[in-house]
Structures are given as C-alpha cells and as structure tokens.
Design a protein around this motif. Sequence first.
Motif, PDB file in Angstrom:
ATOM      1  N   LEU A   1       7.807  -4.819 -10.206  1.00 40.17           N
ATOM      2  CA  LEU A   1       6.877  -4.847  -9.079  1.00 40.17           C
ATOM      3  C   LEU A   1       6.528  -6.283  -8.706  1.00 40.17           C
ATOM      4  O   LEU A   1       6.498  -6.633  -7.518  1.00 40.17           O
ATOM      5  CB  LEU A   1       5.621  -4.059  -9.430  1.00 40.17           C
TER       6      LEU A   1
ATOM      7  N   VAL B   1       5.603  -1.273  -3.171  1.00 34.48           N
ATOM      8  CA  VAL B   1       6.436  -2.120  -2.313  1.00 34.48           C
ATOM      9  C   VAL B   1       6.508  -1.539  -0.904  1.00 34.48           C
ATOM     10  O   VAL B   1       6.426  -2.275   0.091  1.00 34.48           O
ATOM     11  CB  VAL B   1       7.849  -2.262  -2.924  1.00 34.48           C
ATOM     12  N   HIS B   2       6.632  -0.234  -0.811  1.00 38.18           N
ATOM     13  CA  HIS B   2       6.661   0.460   0.479  1.00 38.18           C
ATOM     14  C   HIS B   2       5.364   0.196   1.245  1.00 38.18           C
ATOM     15  O   HIS B   2       5.373   0.001   2.468  1.00 38.18           O
ATOM     16  CB  HIS B   2       6.839   1.953   0.207  1.00 38.18           C
TER      17      HIS B   2
ATOM     18  N   TRP C   1       7.638   1.682  -6.635  1.00 32.31           N
ATOM     19  CA  TRP C   1       8.345   1.660  -5.359  1.00 32.31           C
ATOM     20  C   TRP C   1       7.418   1.952  -4.187  1.00 32.31           C
ATOM     21  O   TRP C   1       7.591   1.394  -3.095  1.00 32.31           O
ATOM     22  CB  TRP C   1       9.515   2.637  -5.381  1.00 32.31           C
TER      23      TRP C   1
ATOM     24  N   PRO D   1      13.880  -4.058  -3.536  1.00 37.22           N
ATOM     25  CA  PRO D   1      12.495  -4.060  -3.059  1.00 37.22           C
ATOM     26  C   PRO D   1      12.368  -4.452  -1.587  1.00 37.22           C
ATOM     27  O   PRO D   1      11.501  -3.932  -0.881  1.00 37.22           O
ATOM     28  CB  PRO D   1      11.809  -5.092  -3.970  1.00 37.22           C
TER      29      PRO D   1
ATOM     30  N   PHE E   1      13.087  -1.371   0.579  1.00 37.54           N
ATOM     31  CA  PHE E   1      11.976  -0.421   0.597  1.00 37.54           C
ATOM     32  C   PHE E   1      10.784  -0.979   1.377  1.00 37.54           C
ATOM     33  O   PHE E   1      10.037  -0.226   2.014  1.00 37.54           O
ATOM     34  CB  PHE E   1      11.574  -0.063  -0.825  1.00 37.54           C
TER      35      PHE E   1
ATOM     36  N   PHE F   1      19.106   5.474  -5.188  1.00 39.79           N
ATOM     37  CA  PHE F   1      18.392   4.790  -4.116  1.00 39.79           C
ATOM     38  C   PHE F   1      18.065   5.756  -2.978  1.00 39.79           C
ATOM     39  O   PHE F   1      16.975   5.719  -2.394  1.00 39.79           O
ATOM     40  CB  PHE F   1      19.248   3.618  -3.621  1.00 39.79           C
TER      41      PHE F   1
ATOM     42  N   GLY G   1       9.348  -7.713  -6.900  1.00 37.88           N
ATOM     43  CA  GLY G   1       9.339  -7.278  -5.508  1.00 37.88           C
ATOM     44  C   GLY G   1       8.357  -8.068  -4.666  1.00 37.88           C
ATOM     45  O   GLY G   1       8.643  -8.415  -3.513  1.00 37.88           O
TER      46      GLY G   1
ATOM     47  N   MET H   1       9.895   8.262  -0.346  1.00 29.83           N
ATOM     48  CA  MET H   1       9.083   7.383   0.488  1.00 29.83           C
ATOM     49  C   MET H   1       8.874   7.978   1.883  1.00 29.83           C
ATOM     50  O   MET H   1       7.769   7.934   2.429  1.00 29.83           O
ATOM     51  CB  MET H   1       9.751   6.019   0.608  1.00 29.83           C
TER      52      MET H   1
ATOM     53  N   VAL I   1      15.010   7.892  -4.075  1.00 33.54           N
ATOM     54  CA  VAL I   1      13.736   7.178  -3.969  1.00 33.54           C
ATOM     55  C   VAL I   1      13.322   7.042  -2.508  1.00 33.54           C
ATOM     56  O   VAL I   1      12.153   7.217  -2.146  1.00 33.54           O
ATOM     57  CB  VAL I   1      13.846   5.795  -4.640  1.00 33.54           C
ATOM     58  N   TYR I   2      14.282   6.740  -1.649  1.00 34.56           N
ATOM     59  CA  TYR I   2      13.976   6.575  -0.232  1.00 34.56           C
ATOM     60  C   TYR I   2      13.495   7.886   0.385  1.00 34.56           C
ATOM     61  O   TYR I   2      12.592   7.898   1.235  1.00 34.56           O
ATOM     62  CB  TYR I   2      15.216   6.062   0.498  1.00 34.56           C
TER      63      TYR I   2
ATOM     64  N   PRO J   1      11.167   1.918 -13.391  1.00 35.14           N
ATOM     65  CA  PRO J   1      10.699   0.593 -12.974  1.00 35.14           C
ATOM     66  C   PRO J   1       9.502   0.135 -13.803  1.00 35.14           C
ATOM     67  O   PRO J   1       8.691   0.946 -14.252  1.00 35.14           O
ATOM     68  CB  PRO J   1      10.291   0.804 -11.511  1.00 35.14           C
TER      69      PRO J   1
END
Length: 444
Positions: free
Chosen positions: A269, A211-212, A208, A72, A75, A151, A272, A158, A154-155, A264
């Motif tokens: 969350l 968190v971003h 996610w 977390p 991100f 990972f 995070g 984002m 997911v990135y 998740p």
Amino acid sequence: MGSSVRELAGKTPPGRDRYIDLLRVASLGTVVVGHWLMAAVAVGDDGRAEVGNLLAVVPGLQILTWALQIMPVFFFVGGFSHALSYRSLSRGSEGPSVYSAFLRARLQRLLRPTMVFIGVWGAAALALQLLGQGGGLLDVALRLVAQPLWFIGVYLAMVALTPPLLRLHERWGWGAFGALVTAAGAVDVARFAFGVPYVEFLNFAFVWLAVHQLGFLRADGRLRMPYAMAGTGLAVAALLVALGPYPLSMVGMPGERVSNMAPPTFALLCHGLWLVGAVELLRAPASRWLARPRVWRGVVAANGISMTAFLWHLTAMLAVYGAQLALDVPLPEPASAPWWAQVLPRMAAAAVVTAAFVALFRRFERPSAPRRPAPASGPAAALGVTLCLFGVLGLSMVGFAGLLEGRSALLIAVHVTAPAAVAMTLAGWLLVERVGRGAVGDYA
C-alpha cells in the motif's frame, strides 16, 4: 484502424484528462514488459522445460519491482474513471437501473476479451487432453497463462463496490481513504504481531480499495502535494522492508514465506502511495506532450487494444520459448551472458506474436452498440459480477491444466475446479450483459 483512431482522437472532448488514458496504457505496458523480462525458461537435467523467475535467480534485481510493479497506478486510474462514469450515469436517474447500466458500461470492454481468452484456452486445453497430447512447456503454459486473471478479479470487485465507496468518499473525503489505510495496517499487525490466522486475506480488499479511493480524490481535484505523497510512501515502504517482516520484492517470489502481493501487505500500500505521487509529479509535462495530435492518436490506438494485449502477452512469450525449443535454439542458463543477449530479440518476437493475437481478437474489445434495454435489476447485476469475480479468481489459481481430472485450488475455503470457474464466469458475464443493456455515458 488508422482512420477510426484519427476520428476518435479528433472527437476528444476538450475537458478529457488525457494523462489518465496515458497512465492506463503505460501501466499495462509496464506489466507486460515486466512479465516478459522475468520469465526465464530453461531445460532441466531431466530434459523437461522449467519456467523460473529472473528475480529469484538474481535477487539483487528485485529492487526493480519498485518501479515495475505498477498495478497500483492502474487501480488508481480505475478509481478516477469509475467516479466520472458513475456520476455521469447517475445524473437525472437513480435506482437499480443505474447500477446495472454502470456495471455493463464499465465491464463490457473488460469481460468480452476475457471471455474470448478463456474460451480459446479452455477449448485448446480440452482438445489436448482428449487427444492425449501435452507435456513439457505446453503443460507449463496451461498452468501459467491464466495467472494474470487475478488482476481482472480485483478490478471486478472495484467496479462492483464503486457506488457505496463513492458515497463514503463524497461524505468523508480523505477520511474514507484513511479508514482503509488504517484497516490495512491493523490487518498486518494482527497477522504478524499476533498470528491471527486468515486475517491477511482481508487486505485483498483494504489495500487495493485504498489505492482505488485515491482515484476518487483525483477526480475531485483533491489529490495535492504529490511530493509529500511520493516521499512518505517511499520512506515508509523502505522502513517496513528494512525493519519489518516484508520482503524487498513488490511481486511474489517462489518459495518466500511472505509475499507483498498475495495477499497484499501494508508495504505494498505504501508502495502504491509512492507510485501515485510519482506519476502525479509528471502530470504537467506529460499533459503538454499529449497535446500533440500524433502522440494523442498513439495513446487512443493503444487504449483500444490494451486489454487484449494484456490477456495474450504471456501466451505470446511462451510461444516464443516453445519455438526456440522446437527449432533447437539453445536456452542458456537464466541470467548468464548468453541469456541476456537473447532478451531483446526474444521480447521483440513476443511483441510480434502479441500483435498477431491483437489483430485476431481486438474486435472483442470494442464496445457494442446499445440494444433494446432489458429489465434492469441491481441485485441481478450484483450477482453477475460476483459470479464473474469468483470464477476469474478461481481460474487464475487453478489454470487450464487437467480440465477433466478434477484438479482444484482453494479459493476462500472452497475448492474450485477449472470447469466450475469457467461456468461461473460465463454465467456472471451473461447476467451482467443482459441486465445492463442500453447503458450510455461511459468515461472509458
């Protein structure tokens, strides 16, 4: 490399937030150490090598994931950097050219080392299968080394969604974050209270991206009261684990009915939120420490190789275990006293092997000089990153084993094979590279 690092460190703009760079390095480093610690290879009764998880062998150690599950924070750092990068590129420009340039600027240092990793492992897996080689720990490695690519996937999502989510943030501020938190909570209610099928997969986005979104708030100086954030996140996460259907571990455990990671959960969350609050509490003393030239040069050097090290760290650890097997060095039962005695030497050896991979492949992590711009296209850039996203996620699930056997994994109702995943990733990367050439102004 020393002189170039010294030059880069010396050119650091006065207003750069050095703590963000430290968090990026520290979060990836923590993941690497956590994976090295959790990997527990043993020889089964049939003589075959098996890879277990230390946290499954010793469940009491699962509480460590409340500190070691640090993704977390990465991100969160990504949200901060993406906001600054997109705003920098948007000054005086607009339209699809900004979006395509933004994607290339943000993804260049991510996708190039990833494509090299995929290419090397894919070629090795194909050669081994054609030669009829394999078995034992090698087969395990072909399945496992691709797993951390989730990972990357997911990135990628984002980065692709930064422009619309940044606009929502600029209009609603904390309200945009609150909407994502509410959506993540509603998904878990629908999942656990009403048994709605497949709804849990929505939290790959809601958790996610929430968190971003905290990174956007940090970029605007609106992330205040870190004590309240850390305390609230920790308290709610603890209550959810104690009273709800959520497991203690913040990483996935083999055989568990519910995982906090895949997909998740609302508990992750809250975890995070606690971590972001905790690292914000350390911001002032860490910033003073980073003002020391030698410390800052170390962070700059680590940032230049961090993605390469992350991609190859599991390969390095499995290579160390393979060397032990080849040299007939005993592999004690995981979590036994002899096993613990081997932990530090084994991790040191893995660090040496990882450093060798970094020396070999680090040049692919360096951004290339801008070339003659190609015609910019926002839709083409979006298609490219989407192909990369599904390709990388598919490969993380299916691995490199059995490339010619049609082995597949289910990715959002579609069966994906390793060759198809590699082809999608390659096509997407080439598309992003082409439409975004000439990008400038990145906050790396």
